[in-house]
Design an enzyme around this catalytic site. Structure first.
Site, PDB file in Angstrom:
ATOM      1  N   PRO A  15       0.844  -1.195   0.000  1.00  0.00           N
ATOM      2  CA  PRO A  15       0.000   0.000   0.000  1.00  0.00           C
ATOM      3  C   PRO A  15       0.876   1.240   0.000  1.00  0.00           C
ATOM      4  O   PRO A  15       1.769   1.377   0.846  1.00  0.00           O
ATOM      5  CB  PRO A  15      -0.790  -0.129   1.313  1.00  0.00           C
ATOM      6  CG  PRO A  15       0.075  -0.977   2.195  1.00  0.00           C
ATOM      7  CD  PRO A  15       0.816  -1.902   1.287  1.00  0.00           C
ATOM      8  N   CYS A  98       3.283   3.488   9.186  1.00  0.00           N
ATOM      9  CA  CYS A  98       3.496   4.804   8.581  1.00  0.00           C
ATOM     10  C   CYS A  98       4.097   5.765   9.606  1.00  0.00           C
ATOM     11  O   CYS A  98       3.560   5.917  10.705  1.00  0.00           O
ATOM     12  CB  CYS A  98       2.176   5.353   8.052  1.00  0.00           C
ATOM     13  SG  CYS A  98       2.348   6.975   7.273  1.00  0.00           S
ATOM     14  N   HIS A 169       7.974  -4.724   7.425  1.00  0.00           N
ATOM     15  CA  HIS A 169       8.919  -3.854   6.720  1.00  0.00           C
ATOM     16  C   HIS A 169      10.263  -3.956   7.432  1.00  0.00           C
ATOM     17  O   HIS A 169      10.353  -3.693   8.634  1.00  0.00           O
ATOM     18  CB  HIS A 169       8.405  -2.408   6.736  1.00  0.00           C
ATOM     19  CG  HIS A 169       9.198  -1.474   5.885  1.00  0.00           C
ATOM     20  ND1 HIS A 169       8.634  -0.369   5.286  1.00  0.00           N
ATOM     21  CD2 HIS A 169      10.499  -1.465   5.507  1.00  0.00           C
ATOM     22  CE1 HIS A 169       9.554   0.277   4.586  1.00  0.00           C
ATOM     23  NE2 HIS A 169      10.695  -0.374   4.723  1.00  0.00           N
ATOM     24  N   GLY A 211      12.689  -2.379   0.002  1.00  0.00           N
ATOM     25  CA  GLY A 211      13.831  -2.354  -0.904  1.00  0.00           C
ATOM     26  C   GLY A 211      13.943  -3.528  -1.854  1.00  0.00           C
ATOM     27  O   GLY A 211      15.006  -3.739  -2.442  1.00  0.00           O
ATOM     28  N   ARG A 232       8.004   0.494  -3.990  1.00  0.00           N
ATOM     29  CA  ARG A 232       8.188   1.494  -5.049  1.00  0.00           C
ATOM     30  C   ARG A 232       8.564   0.884  -6.389  1.00  0.00           C
ATOM     31  O   ARG A 232       8.206   1.418  -7.444  1.00  0.00           O
ATOM     32  CB  ARG A 232       9.249   2.504  -4.620  1.00  0.00           C
ATOM     33  CG  ARG A 232       8.739   3.516  -3.602  1.00  0.00           C
ATOM     34  CD  ARG A 232       9.874   4.302  -2.987  1.00  0.00           C
ATOM     35  NE  ARG A 232      10.669   3.453  -2.094  1.00  0.00           N
ATOM     36  CZ  ARG A 232      11.864   3.768  -1.626  1.00  0.00           C
ATOM     37  NH1 ARG A 232      12.440   4.904  -1.999  1.00  0.00           N
ATOM     38  NH2 ARG A 232      12.495   2.964  -0.803  1.00  0.00           N
TER      39      ARG A 232
END
Length: 351
Positions: A15, A98, A169, A211, A232
């Site tokens: 997300p 976040c 993460h 990453g 990304r």
């Protein structure tokens, strides 16, 4: 604790605010039939006091899709979970990662890692309110809370209420002094810590994030954990999803021999789609775009996910220029997309 059937999460797209909207998810689904896609984070407060129909809008062609929710009030999250279930999502995910100041002011996101009991209460309330599986996406830690012993205790608190899956993460969050963008690359990646959590909690499905930008890296992680979440790289180089999906279906990784940017292998990965195949995907997306334009969706919103589809191939520069030309995009004419397709085809003929 009851939980719904978990969708497959071997391959996921993270997300990402302002990125993984329904147009982006449509492109990703065309490239990867199996990937578990995620919405942008939607706050429980926005759902309960705003326009839930607009915020939860998506198409069945995007499935499976997980709805990521932000919040820290168990009752509000339970009501938001019910709205998400009624809208047809396959999984609900609580954002506990976040690091933005705005999110911290709302007492959710990564700062919730300081309150594992509250996170557990939120999960339990959401689970009680809906038959959908309720999962968590978090970081390795926050600020000084950054060691395996503390992270293990955090995970144990969530397992106590029946957490069925964890998206981890592989970075800590630094809540003071770093922007969200800096938090994506300044705290070092620590993949080994994620692996150690999987070894410590072998029955908990753990999905690694952070990453990851190649087929080779994906394959290496899948030897240690249950799934890989691409961030990304999925937006900047969306054809990577097709490469990973092909590799997952291939016994020998060396068989993944797709031409990458300019026909050469991408760093650490290869891409299976040829330019013709990518153009075919673009034509399928064109049909979707025509339908959306008829609903008064801005052409600029529809072309934004396409910018990274071609890299360093003849015609790619003109392709990107056409798809980001604000004057042309304001016309709302699908011919802008057709011209971009032609730029790639013409560039190949001239090469």
């Amino acid at each position: 604790m009851k939980t719904g059937l978990l969708p497959d999460a071997t391959l996921c797209v993270a997300p990402m605010m302002a990125w993984t909207d329904r147009h982006c998810r449509t492109l990703h689904r065309l490239l990867s039939p199996r990937a578990l896609l995620f919405t942008e984070m939607v706050t429980a407060n926005a759902l309960l006091h705003g326009d839930p129909e607009h915020l939860l809008r998506h198409g069945a062609h995007e499935h499976p899709v997980a709805l990521q929710l932000g919040g820290s009030d168990p009752a509000d999250l339970a009501r938001a979970a019910q709205l998400g279930a009624a809208a047809g999502f396959q999984e609900l995910n609580l954002n506990v990662g976040c690091p933005s100041d705005r999110v911290q002011r709302g007492r959710f996101g990564a700062c919730l890692m300081r309150e594992p009991a509250l996170v557990a209460d939120c999960i339990a309330a959401m689970m009680a309110a809906t038959p959908l599986p309720v999962t968590v996406k978090c970081r390795l830690g926050v600020d000084e809370l950054d060691n395996d012993e503390w992270l293990s205790a955090f995970i144990e608190a969530l397992l106590a209420v029946g957490l069925p899956r964890l998206y981890l993460h592989a970075r800590k969050a630094i809540l003071k002094g770093l922007s969200p963008a800096q938090n994506r690359h300044i705290p070092p990646l620590q993949y080994e810590r994620v692996y150690r959590m999987k070894a410590q909690f072998p029955t908990l499905p753990i999905i690694i994030n952070g990453g990851i930008d190649s087929v080779a890296a994906t394959r290496a992680h899948l030897a240690q954990v249950d799934g890989v979440m691409i961030g990304r790289a999925a937006f900047q180089h969306p054809a990577l999803l097709a490469a990973i999906e092909h590799d997952l279906a291939t016994v020998d990784a060396s068989e993944t021999t797709l031409p990458g940017p300019g026909g050469a292998a991408a760093t650490g990965a290869t891409v299976r789609l040829t330019q013709d195949e990518l153009l075919a995907v673009l034509q399928e997306y064109r049909s979707y775009a025509i339908q959306e334009l008829a609903q008064d969706i801005r052409l600029a919103d529809l072309t934004r996910p396409l910018l990274g589809l071609f890299h360093a191939v003849p015609g790619a520069r003109r392709y990107r220029r056409l798809l980001s030309d604000s004057a042309r995009l304001k016309t709302g004419h699908i011919e802008v997309l057709d011209e971009a397709c032609s730029a790639i085809a013409q560039g190949r003929r001239a090469a």
